[in-house]
Write a protein that holds these residues in place. Structure first.
Motif, PDB file in Angstrom:
ATOM      1  N   ARG A  15     -90.390  28.331 -20.002  1.00  0.00           N
ATOM      2  CA  ARG A  15     -91.096  28.535 -21.277  1.00  0.00           C
ATOM      3  C   ARG A  15     -90.197  29.234 -22.295  1.00  0.00           C
ATOM      4  N   HIS A  16     -89.455  30.249 -21.830  1.00  0.00           N
ATOM      5  CA  HIS A  16     -88.548  30.981 -22.725  1.00  0.00           C
ATOM      6  C   HIS A  16     -87.478  30.036 -23.277  1.00  0.00           C
ATOM      7  N   GLU A  17     -86.885  29.223 -22.412  1.00  0.00           N
ATOM      8  CA  GLU A  17     -85.867  28.268 -22.857  1.00  0.00           C
ATOM      9  C   GLU A  17     -86.453  27.258 -23.835  1.00  0.00           C
ATOM     10  N   THR A  18     -87.669  26.818 -23.561  1.00  0.00           N
ATOM     11  CA  THR A  18     -88.339  25.861 -24.450  1.00  0.00           C
ATOM     12  C   THR A  18     -88.524  26.466 -25.838  1.00  0.00           C
ATOM     13  N   MET A  19     -89.004  27.703 -25.895  1.00  0.00           N
ATOM     14  CA  MET A  19     -89.221  28.347 -27.191  1.00  0.00           C
ATOM     15  C   MET A  19     -87.896  28.574 -27.918  1.00  0.00           C
ATOM     16  N   ARG A  20     -86.836  28.882 -27.175  1.00  0.00           N
ATOM     17  CA  ARG A  20     -85.519  29.046 -27.795  1.00  0.00           C
ATOM     18  C   ARG A  20     -85.075  27.729 -28.432  1.00  0.00           C
ATOM     19  N   GLU A  21     -85.288  26.620 -27.725  1.00  0.00           N
ATOM     20  CA  GLU A  21     -84.921  25.308 -28.271  1.00  0.00           C
ATOM     21  C   GLU A  21     -85.764  24.968 -29.503  1.00  0.00           C
ATOM     22  N   ILE A  22     -87.043  25.277 -29.429  1.00  0.00           N
ATOM     23  CA  ILE A  22     -87.940  25.001 -30.560  1.00  0.00           C
ATOM     24  C   ILE A  22     -87.493  25.804 -31.774  1.00  0.00           C
ATOM     25  N   ARG A  23     -87.191  27.081 -31.577  1.00  0.00           N
ATOM     26  CA  ARG A  23     -86.737  27.921 -32.695  1.00  0.00           C
ATOM     27  C   ARG A  23     -85.463  27.357 -33.325  1.00  0.00           C
ATOM     28  N   GLY A  24     -84.605  26.749 -32.509  1.00  0.00           N
ATOM     29  CA  GLY A  24     -83.373  26.163 -33.011  1.00  0.00           C
ATOM     30  C   GLY A  24     -83.596  24.975 -33.939  1.00  0.00           C
ATOM     31  N   VAL A  25     -84.753  24.338 -33.835  1.00  0.00           N
ATOM     32  CA  VAL A  25     -85.082  23.179 -34.674  1.00  0.00           C
ATOM     33  C   VAL A  25     -85.667  23.620 -36.015  1.00  0.00           C
ATOM     34  N   LEU A  26     -86.252  24.809 -36.046  1.00  0.00           N
ATOM     35  CA  LEU A  26     -87.013  25.253 -37.214  1.00  0.00           C
ATOM     36  C   LEU A  26     -86.141  25.930 -38.268  1.00  0.00           C
ATOM     37  N   ARG A  27     -86.617  25.791 -39.511  1.00  0.00           N
ATOM     38  CA  ARG A  27     -86.002  26.534 -40.612  1.00  0.00           C
ATOM     39  C   ARG A  27     -86.499  27.980 -40.527  1.00  0.00           C
ATOM     40  N   PRO A  28     -85.807  28.936 -41.185  1.00  0.00           N
ATOM     41  CA  PRO A  28     -86.201  30.354 -41.076  1.00  0.00           C
ATOM     42  C   PRO A  28     -87.671  30.619 -41.419  1.00  0.00           C
ATOM     43  N   GLU A  29     -88.192  30.013 -42.475  1.00  0.00           N
ATOM     44  CA  GLU A  29     -89.593  30.269 -42.834  1.00  0.00           C
ATOM     45  C   GLU A  29     -90.534  29.678 -41.789  1.00  0.00           C
ATOM     46  N   GLN A  30     -90.123  28.578 -41.147  1.00  0.00           N
ATOM     47  CA  GLN A  30     -90.933  27.993 -40.086  1.00  0.00           C
ATOM     48  C   GLN A  30     -90.877  28.866 -38.840  1.00  0.00           C
ATOM     49  N   GLN A  31     -89.741  29.519 -38.605  1.00  0.00           N
ATOM     50  CA  GLN A  31     -89.633  30.432 -37.462  1.00  0.00           C
ATOM     51  C   GLN A  31     -90.601  31.605 -37.635  1.00  0.00           C
ATOM     52  N   ASP A  32     -90.708  32.106 -38.873  1.00  0.00           N
ATOM     53  CA  ASP A  32     -91.666  33.189 -39.141  1.00  0.00           C
ATOM     54  C   ASP A  32     -93.092  32.709 -38.886  1.00  0.00           C
ATOM     55  N   LYS A  33     -93.398  31.501 -39.345  1.00  0.00           N
ATOM     56  CA  LYS A  33     -94.739  30.939 -39.118  1.00  0.00           C
ATOM     57  C   LYS A  33     -94.991  30.753 -37.626  1.00  0.00           C
ATOM     58  N   LEU A  34     -93.948  30.326 -36.892  1.00  0.00           N
ATOM     59  CA  LEU A  34     -94.086  30.152 -35.445  1.00  0.00           C
ATOM     60  C   LEU A  34     -94.419  31.480 -34.785  1.00  0.00           C
ATOM     61  N   GLU A  35     -93.739  32.546 -35.170  1.00  0.00           N
ATOM     62  CA  GLU A  35     -94.014  33.855 -34.578  1.00  0.00           C
ATOM     63  C   GLU A  35     -95.459  34.273 -34.837  1.00  0.00           C
ATOM     64  N   ASP A  36     -95.930  34.065 -36.072  1.00  0.00           N
ATOM     65  CA  ASP A  36     -97.330  34.383 -36.388  1.00  0.00           C
ATOM     66  C   ASP A  36     -98.274  33.528 -35.544  1.00  0.00           C
ATOM     67  N   PHE A  37     -97.956  32.253 -35.444  1.00  0.00           N
ATOM     68  CA  PHE A  37     -98.758  31.317 -34.663  1.00  0.00           C
ATOM     69  C   PHE A  37     -98.830  31.763 -33.198  1.00  0.00           C
ATOM     70  N   LEU A  38     -97.685  32.139 -32.624  1.00  0.00           N
ATOM     71  CA  LEU A  38     -97.651  32.562 -31.224  1.00  0.00           C
ATOM     72  C   LEU A  38     -98.408  33.868 -31.012  1.00  0.00           C
ATOM     73  N   LYS A  39     -98.317  34.786 -31.975  1.00  0.00           N
ATOM     74  CA  LYS A  39     -99.076  36.038 -31.869  1.00  0.00           C
ATOM     75  C   LYS A  39    -100.573  35.751 -31.837  1.00  0.00           C
ATOM     76  N   ARG A  40    -101.030  34.864 -32.737  1.00  0.00           N
ATOM     77  CA  ARG A  40    -102.457  34.506 -32.758  1.00  0.00           C
ATOM     78  C   ARG A  40    -102.856  33.822 -31.454  1.00  0.00           C
ATOM     79  N   LEU A  41    -101.987  32.957 -30.949  1.00  0.00           N
ATOM     80  CA  LEU A  41    -102.258  32.244 -29.703  1.00  0.00           C
ATOM     81  C   LEU A  41    -102.375  33.226 -28.532  1.00  0.00           C
ATOM     82  N   ARG A  42    -101.443  34.178 -28.447  1.00  0.00           N
ATOM     83  CA  ARG A  42    -101.499  35.184 -27.374  1.00  0.00           C
ATOM     84  C   ARG A  42    -102.752  36.047 -27.501  1.00  0.00           C
ATOM     85  N   HIS A  43    -103.078  36.421 -28.729  1.00  0.00           N
ATOM     86  CA  HIS A  43    -104.272  37.238 -28.964  1.00  0.00           C
ATOM     87  C   HIS A  43    -105.526  36.474 -28.519  1.00  0.00           C
ATOM     88  N   ARG A  44    -105.606  35.214 -28.903  1.00  0.00           N
ATOM     89  CA  ARG A  44    -106.757  34.389 -28.542  1.00  0.00           C
ATOM     90  C   ARG A  44    -106.820  34.216 -27.017  1.00  0.00           C
TER      91      ARG A  44
END
Length: 141
Positions: free
Chosen positions: A98-127
């Motif tokens: 999972r960690h490697e997958t997220m690292r690869e995903i982050r590598g595809v994203l632009r910086p603003e999308q990486q920020d959105k991803l972090e927010d998205f993951l925080k909400r997902l973990r909270h839920r």
């Protein structure tokens, strides 16, 4: 009946009809909006995989372009195959995948999308924690 009484009854009838019609139209519009919102929040149907639902949420929330979407699909499919190959209780290996997958995903994203991803993951973990709490399952660190 007198003419003025008839006129008053007609006015009342017209207003009552308008009120009923308006109420029905409002109810249908609100019901339609609620159904659309619920369907949108559920994402794809129940026959889709967890990875597909995850991808659909990311597509909506991160505003991925078509090339990024293709890369995400490849990454998630590769991840699914790696997870599927795991046997028994190999949680540590699963976390690593999972960690490697997220690292690869982050590598595809632009910086603003990486920020959105972090927010998205925080909400997902909270839920997820809220859902575990409702079911009475203990949280894992």
């Amino acid at each position: 009946m007198k003419g003025s009484t008839k006129a008053i009854l007609w006015v009342i009838l017209v207003f009552a009809t308008g009120a009923i019609f308006g109420s029905v139209v409002s109810f249908l519009a609100v019901k339609n909006r609620v159904v659309e919102t619920v369907n949108r929040s559920r994402g794809p149907g129940p026959d889709t995989t967890r990875e597909q639902r995850f991808l659909q949420r990311m597509l909506r929330q991160l505003d991925l372009d078509s090339e990024q979407e293709k890369e995400m699909r490849v990454i998630l499919e590769r991840s699914r195959q790696r997870v599927k190959s795991l046997e028994g209780d190999q949680r540590q290996r699963l976390r690593q995948v999972r960690h490697e997958t997220m690292r690869e995903i982050r590598g595809v994203l632009r910086p603003e999308q990486q920020d959105k991803l972090e927010d998205f993951l925080k909400r997902l973990r909270h839920r997820s924690r809220q859902e575990k709490h409702r079911r009475g399952s203990p949280d894992r660190p």
